[in-house]
Design an enzyme around this catalytic site. Structure first.
Site, mmCIF file in Angstrom:
data_model
loop_
_atom_site.group_PDB
_atom_site.id
_atom_site.type_symbol
_atom_site.label_atom_id
_atom_site.label_comp_id
_atom_site.label_asym_id
_atom_site.label_seq_id
_atom_site.Cartn_x
_atom_site.Cartn_y
_atom_site.Cartn_z
ATOM 1 C CE1 TYR A 154 -4.102 1.914 0.746
ATOM 2 C CE2 TYR A 154 -2.793 3.005 2.431
ATOM 3 C CZ TYR A 154 -3.939 2.938 1.665
ATOM 4 O OH TYR A 154 -4.918 3.886 1.808
ATOM 5 C CE LYS A 158 -3.857 4.820 -1.340
ATOM 6 N NZ LYS A 158 -4.895 5.142 -2.361
#
Ligand code: NAP
Length: 253
Positions: A154, A158
């Site tokens: 993640y 991001k």
């Protein structure tokens, strides 16, 4: 602005959470909004909130990581609502795990939804923005872009979305298209509720513990993020591009 001149926005992952709040907010700003999520039926509540307040909205079911589904979804929005010139890449999933336990599919799923999804949606929508000489793209990054235990997948996507955003800003600026990223900290949604469940905490206790670490002493709400997205997508925000705005109740390094 008449209905025919009304700008059309697509918000992905808009059945709930930050996406739903953003769709409702953009409709309140006078946009016609395509409420896109994996399950079309799940978009009904968001659509009803918009139409109930006198706005225009369309529920669209599509997996943003699937090129054919993205092309079909954007074609349908163009046909039924109008050419999309505002895109909010918000759809997201978590597959948290420490690196040594992270599976190939944990990695691939997160990369596919966040990075490939944002790429496919932006590529499909950019022609309409270029044709209109106007466009607004907002990508959902996260405070996790700065690194977060258990989120190698993640955090990577991001952070990747920040580079993607800046590159779109450089490539598309001359066509009147801006691209910016909003990077939320802790926002109370099903996503953070699932994280609380995974670590074995009641959501209220989890939020209270998080709030003690946040300068404004509260966790964020979806509307906090929708506010920032409303600014970046405004007609008047045409000289703000390639930026990353942390919406986290305090500064982040
Ligand atoms: P959420 O409540 O889990 O909502 C995410 C939505 O995205 C769900 O409706 C989900 O559908 C949809 N979705 C998942 N995969 C999809 C796909 N392949 N195609 C289309 N839609 C898909 O999440 P949220 O908390 O509102 O987060 C929204 C965005 O903000 C995400 O990008 C997230 O990473 C980012 N963010 C959130 C926080 C936070 O604290 N909540 C912080 C920083 C960044 P299903 O329900 O069918 O799975």
């Amino acid at each position: 602005m008449s209905t025919t001149e009304q700008r059309v926005a697509i918000v992905t992952g808009a059945a709930r959470g930050i996406g739903a709040a953003t769709a409702v907010r953009l409709a309140a700003e006078g946009r016609a909004v395509a409420v896109l999520d994996l399950d079309e039926a799940a978009c009904a509540e968001t659509v009803e909130k918009i139409t109930g307040a006198g706005g225009r909205a369309l529920a669209v079911g599509a997996d943003v990581s699937d090129s054919d589904q993205v092309a079909a979804a954007v074609a349908r929005v163009t046909e039924e609502l109008g050419a999309p010139v505002i895109l909010v890449n918000n759809a997201g999933v978590l597959r948290d795990n420490l690196l040594f336990k992270m599976s190939d599919s944990d990695w691939d799923t997160v990369v596919a939804v966040h990075l490939r999804g944002a790429f496919l949606m932006a590529r499909a929508c950019q022609k309409h923005m270029v044709d209109a000489g106007f466009g607004r793209i907002v990508n959902l990054s996260s405070s996790s872009a700065l690194g977060n235990r258990g989120q190698a997948n993640y955090a990577a996507v991001k952070a990747g979305l920040q580079g993607f955003t800046k590159t779109l800003a450089i490539e598309l600026g001359k066509f009147g298209v801006t691209a910016n990223a909003v990077a939320p900290g802790f926002i109370a949604t099903d996503m953070t509720a699932a994280t609380a469940a995974r670590v074995g905490m009641e959501f209220e206790d989890f939020k209270a513990a998080a709030a003690t670490q946040i300068p404004v002493q509260r966790v964020g709400e979806p509307a906090d993020v929708a506010n920032a997205i409303a600014f970046f997508t405004a007609d008047a925000a045409g000289f703000v591009s390639g930026q990353v705005l942390y919406v986290a109740g305090g500064p982040l390094n």
